[in-house]
Design an enzyme around this catalytic site. Structure first.
Site, PDB file in Angstrom:
ATOM      1  N   LYS A  75       0.781  -1.338  -0.111  1.00 32.40           N
ATOM      2  CA  LYS A  75       0.095  -0.175   0.023  1.00 32.40           C
ATOM      3  C   LYS A  75       0.696   1.232   0.072  1.00 32.40           C
ATOM      4  O   LYS A  75       0.278   2.389  -0.420  1.00 32.40           O
ATOM      5  CB  LYS A  75      -0.994   0.034   1.323  1.00 32.40           C
ATOM      6  N   SER A 328       0.798  -9.730  -0.304  1.00 34.19           N
ATOM      7  CA  SER A 328       0.744  -8.165  -0.359  1.00 34.19           C
ATOM      8  C   SER A 328       0.821  -7.602   0.688  1.00 34.19           C
ATOM      9  O   SER A 328       0.734  -6.445   0.975  1.00 34.19           O
ATOM     10  CB  SER A 328      -0.879  -7.983  -0.796  1.00 34.19           C
TER      11      SER A 328
END
Length: 531
Positions: A75, A328
């Protein structure tokens, strides 16, 4: 388990260069990705081989280690790219976002590097560990509302009234382009890839990777992977436009998004080759695979892509392919590991969960074990009941080690029934795995009408008191089991002395404001808890 949901082929071949509602074409995205200054804040993460899993699948499997970013998630790429592009006045005023997860940390870290104010609006039920992590990165935390939608409304209000710039978690071209640098690194690190698997929540990462890969190396298949309890992209593809899910599961919290973005839907529906949905058990098995192969501890949403890779490789009988997946994120609540460990065996088809009736007499367990044919028993739950008649069999909850998946489970049930036992396969029964396995030994009293409900229960001070206050004292609670897996929401199983026509009870349930389901007819509940 659910079947893969393919993206409509017509969508993939249309509008090859048209701009979407944002005005960005694929060419615009490519230019933005190639010049994105994300490495002022992000790391160029390794693509690491998974040797044990590669051997099992007969393919070369590699994992992209985005957990090695400073905020332990990809992110930071999108947040920094969007914030770096702001003008001088926007930087002076600062930014705001709503998030209880990895996006919050990405915005806070980016703001600290750029010398900006960052207001992070988080739901009041956000665990303290996440609040403290954002503050440690320099973010200003404001707690508002008891869910993401309420927090987002407060963030948008702050943007309007305080002059702050709202940084969207996924549905923003510059955020998408920042995430797209993951795709650029992937093809630089292995130009011979056959398939890339990317997790899908709101669609930012999947959009960014796909728009980059499909322009530079279109022969590489890009597969999106969703959790079956938050498959908002699959729902949008089916409807032909983004739709809002009624509810989402919270096990894979990082992808628990109710509605895919407008721009991310456009890009994903045009560019992804396929979308696969996976279960919590499959994700848990993928978390273990990552640990065993590369000694990384992924959060559930971080292992979604690997779970999809494994499913896709088996369903499509892949051999000698080069496969990559994105790990992720690794912002895991430590206590969630207990649940993940427990469920990983089932996700890997290595354990069967059964309910079995056996005679209430000496030697029954020995004879039962003999029927299993040498298979290891992983769990055995039973309690003697003095109220049971001599003719009534005992009911046991048993786990059995397996290697052959559904077919072997069916064989075990058949062997038990041939030996005179009554058995039921509960391996896919969520209530059995979350609650019932901890509650063996008590059954409903004779003559008492009972209705059973499961709840998702916010982990916050006062939640239990609110639960009881709303219910009042109208109904007697006859069963109560609470289970937390370390996420923001715990799970409650609760029974009330009430008949099937008691509509006032469900009206009270609606007033609670919690997600609930009636479980009175669930097979595991009827087998072990009902009368």
């Amino acid at each position: 388990m659910t079947e893969p949901a393919a993206v409509q082929p017509a969508a993939r071949t249309a509008a090859t260069s048209a701009a979407g509602p944002t005005g960005w074409t694929r060419s615009d995205y490519l230019k933005e990705i190639l010049r994105a200054p994300v490495y002022e804040a992000a790391e160029h993460t390794p693509l690491q081989p998974m040797e044990a899993l590669s051997s099992r699948l007969g393919c070369t499997v590699q994992v992209k280690r985005e957990d090695l970013q400073a905020v332990h998630s990809f992110k930071i790429r999108g947040a920094y790219n969007a914030m770096r592009s702001l003008g001088e006045q926007e930087r002076l005023r600062g930014v705001v976002t709503a998030s209880a997860g990895n996006h919050a940390q990405g915005v806070a870290r980016s703001a600290a590097l750029l010398g900006m104010r960052a207001l992070i609006v988080m739901p009041t039920v956000t665990p303290r560990i996440k609040v403290d992590a954002v503050r440690a990165l320099g973010g200003e935390v404001r707690l508002a509302g008891d869910n993401f939608d309420a927090a987002k409304a407060e963030a948008l209000r702050a943007a309007r009234e305080e002059g702050l710039t709202y940084i969207a978690p996924f549905d923003d071209p510059r955020v998408i382009a920042g995430q797209g640098t993951v795709g650029l690194e992937l093809i630089q690190q292995d130009a011979d890839l056959d398939c890339v698997f990317v997790p899908v929540g709101g669609g930012g990462l999947a959009s960014g990777v796909a728009v980059l890969v499909k322009q530079l190396m279109p022969e590489i298949r890009v597969i999106g992977v969703e959790h079956e309890e938050s498959a908002c992209l699959s729902a949008a593809v089916l409807a032909g436009q983004p739709v809002t899910l009624t509810r989402v599961g919270l096990f894979a919290e990082g992808v628990a998004v109710r509605r895919v973005g407008e721009e991310t839907y456009r890009l994903c529906s045009e560019l992804l080759d396929d979308v696969v949905t996976v279960s919590s058990d499959e994700v848990s098995a993928a978390v273990r695979d990552i640990f065993e192969d590369v000694r990384a501890i992924s959060e559930p949403s971080g292992a979604i892509a690997l779970a999809g890779l494994k499913r896709y490789a088996v369903d499509h009988d892949l051999h000698d392919q080069r496969l990559a997946c994105v790990l992720s994120g690794a912002n895991l609540n430590f206590h969630q590991l207990r649940y993940i460990s427990e469920r990983s065996e089932i996700g890997e088809q290595r354990e069967a969960i059964l309910g079995v009736r056996i005679p209430e007499e000496q030697g029954s367990f020995l004879r039962f074990a003999a029927v299993l044919g040498g298979r290891s028993v992983t769990e055995f739950n039973y309690r003697f009941s003095a109220s049971r008649t001599e003719a009534e069999p005992a009911r046991i909850f048993v786990g059995v080690r397996t290697t052959g998946g559904y077919q072997e489970r069916a064989e075990i049930v058949a062997d038990l029934e041939e030996a005179g036992y009554s058995a039921i396969d509960l391996t896919e029964d969520e209530l059995a795995k979350v609650h019932v396995r901890s509650m063996i030994g008590g059954r409903a009293a004779a003559g008492v009408a009972e209705r059973l409900f499961s709840f998702l229960f916010p982990e916050s001070p006062g939640a239990l008191l609110h639960f009881l206050e709303v219910l009042g004292t109208r109904w007697n609670i006859t069963l109560f089991h609470y289970r937390t897996d370390g996420a923001d929401y715990g799970r409650i199983l609760c029974a009330f002395a009430a008949g099937p026509d008691d509509t006032e009870l469900t009206e009270h349930m609606d007033r609670l404001g919690y997600t609930y389901n009636e479980e009175t007819a669930d097979p595991a509940a009827r087998f072990f808890l009902g009368r």
